[in-house]
Design a protein around this motif. Sequence first.
Motif, PDB file in Angstrom:
ATOM      1  N   ALA A  35      34.055 -80.225  11.761  1.00 38.64           N
ATOM      2  CA  ALA A  35      34.492 -81.608  11.959  1.00 38.64           C
ATOM      3  C   ALA A  35      33.326 -82.576  11.787  1.00 38.64           C
ATOM      4  O   ALA A  35      33.483 -83.665  11.224  1.00 38.64           O
ATOM      5  CB  ALA A  35      35.118 -81.766  13.348  1.00 38.64           C
ATOM      6  N   TRP A  36      32.142 -82.182  12.250  1.00 40.28           N
ATOM      7  CA  TRP A  36      30.947 -83.011  12.045  1.00 40.28           C
ATOM      8  C   TRP A  36      30.569 -83.066  10.574  1.00 40.28           C
ATOM      9  O   TRP A  36      30.200 -84.128  10.055  1.00 40.28           O
ATOM     10  CB  TRP A  36      29.785 -82.471  12.875  1.00 40.28           C
ATOM     11  N   PHE A  37      30.663 -81.927   9.889  1.00 38.69           N
ATOM     12  CA  PHE A  37      30.384 -81.939   8.445  1.00 38.69           C
ATOM     13  C   PHE A  37      31.384 -82.821   7.710  1.00 38.69           C
ATOM     14  O   PHE A  37      31.039 -83.467   6.715  1.00 38.69           O
ATOM     15  CB  PHE A  37      30.440 -80.514   7.889  1.00 38.69           C
ATOM     16  N   SER A  38      32.617 -82.853   8.187  1.00 44.67           N
ATOM     17  CA  SER A  38      33.643 -83.653   7.536  1.00 44.67           C
ATOM     18  C   SER A  38      33.346 -85.139   7.589  1.00 44.67           C
ATOM     19  O   SER A  38      33.853 -85.914   6.775  1.00 44.67           O
ATOM     20  CB  SER A  38      35.005 -83.370   8.195  1.00 44.67           C
ATOM     21  N   MET A  39      32.509 -85.564   8.544  1.00 42.73           N
ATOM     22  CA  MET A  39      32.169 -86.974   8.673  1.00 42.73           C
ATOM     23  C   MET A  39      30.903 -87.362   7.915  1.00 42.73           C
ATOM     24  O   MET A  39      30.452 -88.508   7.980  1.00 42.73           O
ATOM     25  CB  MET A  39      32.019 -87.336  10.154  1.00 42.73           C
ATOM     26  N   LEU A  40      30.329 -86.418   7.184  1.00 44.17           N
ATOM     27  CA  LEU A  40      29.083 -86.694   6.462  1.00 44.17           C
ATOM     28  C   LEU A  40      29.182 -87.860   5.475  1.00 44.17           C
ATOM     29  O   LEU A  40      28.232 -88.634   5.351  1.00 44.17           O
ATOM     30  CB  LEU A  40      28.619 -85.433   5.735  1.00 44.17           C
ATOM     31  N   TYR A  98      48.882 -89.241   1.264  1.00 42.42           N
ATOM     32  CA  TYR A  98      48.566 -88.480   0.057  1.00 42.42           C
ATOM     33  C   TYR A  98      47.219 -87.766   0.174  1.00 42.42           C
ATOM     34  O   TYR A  98      46.321 -88.245   0.853  1.00 42.42           O
ATOM     35  CB  TYR A  98      48.556 -89.401  -1.161  1.00 42.42           C
ATOM     36  N   GLY A  99      47.113 -86.642  -0.529  1.00 45.72           N
ATOM     37  CA  GLY A  99      45.902 -85.843  -0.412  1.00 45.72           C
ATOM     38  C   GLY A  99      45.273 -85.393  -1.709  1.00 45.72           C
ATOM     39  O   GLY A  99      44.302 -84.645  -1.693  1.00 45.72           O
ATOM     40  N   MET A 100      45.796 -85.815  -2.852  1.00 46.17           N
ATOM     41  CA  MET A 100      45.260 -85.397  -4.149  1.00 46.17           C
ATOM     42  C   MET A 100      44.677 -86.591  -4.878  1.00 46.17           C
ATOM     43  O   MET A 100      45.413 -87.532  -5.211  1.00 46.17           O
ATOM     44  CB  MET A 100      46.362 -84.768  -4.990  1.00 46.17           C
ATOM     45  N   PRO A 101      43.364 -86.610  -5.112  1.00 47.82           N
ATOM     46  CA  PRO A 101      42.364 -85.596  -4.775  1.00 47.82           C
ATOM     47  C   PRO A 101      41.814 -85.796  -3.367  1.00 47.82           C
ATOM     48  O   PRO A 101      42.040 -86.842  -2.755  1.00 47.82           O
ATOM     49  CB  PRO A 101      41.274 -85.842  -5.816  1.00 47.82           C
ATOM     50  N   SER A 102      41.077 -84.818  -2.882  1.00 48.21           N
ATOM     51  CA  SER A 102      40.389 -84.959  -1.603  1.00 48.21           C
ATOM     52  C   SER A 102      39.216 -85.923  -1.779  1.00 48.21           C
ATOM     53  O   SER A 102      38.277 -85.639  -2.521  1.00 48.21           O
ATOM     54  CB  SER A 102      39.883 -83.595  -1.121  1.00 48.21           C
ATOM     55  N   SER A 103      39.286 -87.066  -1.111  1.00 49.14           N
ATOM     56  CA  SER A 103      38.236 -88.072  -1.283  1.00 49.14           C
ATOM     57  C   SER A 103      36.902 -87.599  -0.702  1.00 49.14           C
ATOM     58  O   SER A 103      35.839 -87.940  -1.224  1.00 49.14           O
ATOM     59  CB  SER A 103      38.661 -89.390  -0.625  1.00 49.14           C
ATOM     60  N   HIS A 104      36.956 -86.811   0.393  1.00 51.34           N
ATOM     61  CA  HIS A 104      35.721 -86.279   0.963  1.00 51.34           C
ATOM     62  C   HIS A 104      35.010 -85.355  -0.028  1.00 51.34           C
ATOM     63  O   HIS A 104      33.797 -85.440  -0.221  1.00 51.34           O
ATOM     64  CB  HIS A 104      36.014 -85.515   2.258  1.00 51.34           C
ATOM     65  N   SER A 146      27.778 -79.766   0.575  1.00 52.45           N
ATOM     66  CA  SER A 146      28.996 -80.178  -0.126  1.00 52.45           C
ATOM     67  C   SER A 146      30.080 -79.124   0.001  1.00 52.45           C
ATOM     68  O   SER A 146      31.264 -79.445   0.205  1.00 52.45           O
ATOM     69  CB  SER A 146      28.686 -80.441  -1.605  1.00 52.45           C
ATOM     70  N   ILE A 147      29.708 -77.864  -0.098  1.00 53.43           N
ATOM     71  CA  ILE A 147      30.672 -76.777   0.066  1.00 53.43           C
ATOM     72  C   ILE A 147      31.241 -76.767   1.477  1.00 53.43           C
ATOM     73  O   ILE A 147      32.450 -76.588   1.681  1.00 53.43           O
ATOM     74  CB  ILE A 147      30.016 -75.421  -0.266  1.00 53.43           C
ATOM     75  N   LEU A 148      30.385 -76.983   2.473  1.00 51.29           N
ATOM     76  CA  LEU A 148      30.851 -76.993   3.862  1.00 51.29           C
ATOM     77  C   LEU A 148      31.825 -78.142   4.125  1.00 51.29           C
ATOM     78  O   LEU A 148      32.791 -77.988   4.881  1.00 51.29           O
ATOM     79  CB  LEU A 148      29.654 -77.083   4.811  1.00 51.29           C
ATOM     80  N   VAL A 149      31.575 -79.295   3.519  1.00 52.72           N
ATOM     81  CA  VAL A 149      32.504 -80.410   3.665  1.00 52.72           C
ATOM     82  C   VAL A 149      33.859 -80.048   3.060  1.00 52.72           C
ATOM     83  O   VAL A 149      34.917 -80.320   3.657  1.00 52.72           O
ATOM     84  CB  VAL A 149      31.942 -81.681   3.013  1.00 52.72           C
ATOM     85  N   CYS A 150      33.848 -79.412   1.904  1.00 54.45           N
ATOM     86  CA  CYS A 150      35.099 -78.979   1.270  1.00 54.45           C
ATOM     87  C   CYS A 150      35.837 -77.966   2.143  1.00 54.45           C
ATOM     88  O   CYS A 150      37.061 -78.053   2.321  1.00 54.45           O
ATOM     89  CB  CYS A 150      34.810 -78.377  -0.103  1.00 54.45           C
ATOM     90  N   ILE A 151      35.095 -77.019   2.686  1.00 54.77           N
ATOM     91  CA  ILE A 151      35.703 -76.018   3.560  1.00 54.77           C
ATOM     92  C   ILE A 151      36.307 -76.682   4.795  1.00 54.77           C
ATOM     93  O   ILE A 151      37.394 -76.304   5.259  1.00 54.77           O
ATOM     94  CB  ILE A 151      34.657 -74.956   3.970  1.00 54.77           C
ATOM     95  N   SER A 152      35.614 -77.681   5.329  1.00 53.31           N
ATOM     96  CA  SER A 152      36.102 -78.352   6.532  1.00 53.31           C
ATOM     97  C   SER A 152      37.448 -79.029   6.286  1.00 53.31           C
ATOM     98  O   SER A 152      38.318 -79.025   7.169  1.00 53.31           O
ATOM     99  CB  SER A 152      35.081 -79.390   7.007  1.00 53.31           C
ATOM    100  N   ARG A 153      37.646 -79.605   5.110  1.00 56.25           N
ATOM    101  CA  ARG A 153      38.894 -80.310   4.822  1.00 56.25           C
ATOM    102  C   ARG A 153      40.083 -79.354   4.762  1.00 56.25           C
ATOM    103  O   ARG A 153      41.211 -79.718   5.122  1.00 56.25           O
ATOM    104  CB  ARG A 153      38.775 -81.087   3.501  1.00 56.25           C
ATOM    105  N   VAL A 154      39.831 -78.124   4.296  1.00 58.59           N
ATOM    106  CA  VAL A 154      40.895 -77.116   4.262  1.00 58.59           C
ATOM    107  C   VAL A 154      41.070 -76.476   5.635  1.00 58.59           C
ATOM    108  O   VAL A 154      42.196 -76.299   6.124  1.00 58.59           O
ATOM    109  CB  VAL A 154      40.586 -76.040   3.196  1.00 58.59           C
ATOM    110  N   TYR A 155      39.972 -76.117   6.258  1.00 56.45           N
ATOM    111  CA  TYR A 155      40.009 -75.427   7.561  1.00 56.45           C
ATOM    112  C   TYR A 155      40.704 -76.285   8.628  1.00 56.45           C
ATOM    113  O   TYR A 155      41.482 -75.770   9.446  1.00 56.45           O
ATOM    114  CB  TYR A 155      38.587 -75.096   7.991  1.00 56.45           C
ATOM    115  N   LEU A 156      40.425 -77.580   8.615  1.00 58.58           N
ATOM    116  CA  LEU A 156      41.002 -78.477   9.606  1.00 58.58           C
ATOM    117  C   LEU A 156      42.394 -78.963   9.233  1.00 58.58           C
ATOM    118  O   LEU A 156      42.999 -79.751   9.973  1.00 58.58           O
ATOM    119  CB  LEU A 156      40.076 -79.679   9.822  1.00 58.58           C
TER     120      LEU A 156
END
Length: 238
Positions: A35-40, A98-104, A146-156
């Motif tokens: 969640a913290w990575f998602s706010m980067l 909407y979620g396509m594309p993921s802006s994060h 960047s990979i961790l932010v992407c993972i966070s968007r799916v994981y959460l």
Amino acid sequence: MDIEERVDLNHVQWIPLSLLFVEYPTGDLIGYVLAWFSMLPIFISVGFITLIIIRRDLHTVSYFLGIVLNEFVSVILKHLIKDSRPTPSPTQTGHGAYGMPSSHSQYMWFFNTYLVLFLLFRLYRNYNWVDDSWKVIVSILTFIVSILVCISRVYLGYHFVSQVLFGSFLGMVLGAAWFCMVHLVLTPFFPVIASSFIGEFLMVRDSTLIPHVMWFEYKSSRSEARNRQRKVTGRKSQ
């Protein structure tokens, strides 16, 4: 505000300001960290604004302008594609339409791609792997983040994998394209902008031809401090 107005507000649906609103499962340490990575992207944007105010370098302004344009592209595509996000659990707040594309993801890979290209082609080169090893380290770290932010968007549960992958790919393409635009088209105009009336009024500067900006600024400030110290010492001795 009178009592009748308060009663009316009780019947209005309230929504959270989602700028820094990220949910994670209670007691989930991985979710908390992600969640913290998602706010980067928010933290990076604040850092850019601070850096622009302090240094006023035209290349930094151009870099951030590209990030802003990248976000506009993401918003426009979301409303054109209209691809729904994953269905939130009953205890979650709605994730947006909407979620396509993921802006994060698009943000982080734009930032990452531009930064790596800048380190490789624009920043000074010592032609010494030991001296330039920090560039490799920074590139690897931004890649991992960047990979961790992407993972966070799916994981959460904010995006599907396809939305994250599309956002990442689009961010890389736009990041590379904007770097070429700044490097080949905008940079030749930087000296003109810096020497213009508006440029001098805003105190913007062009550091393109300076091979090592941090070292240059360090030496310049150190030299200026010494000169002023000599003047102060000279006045006291008179």
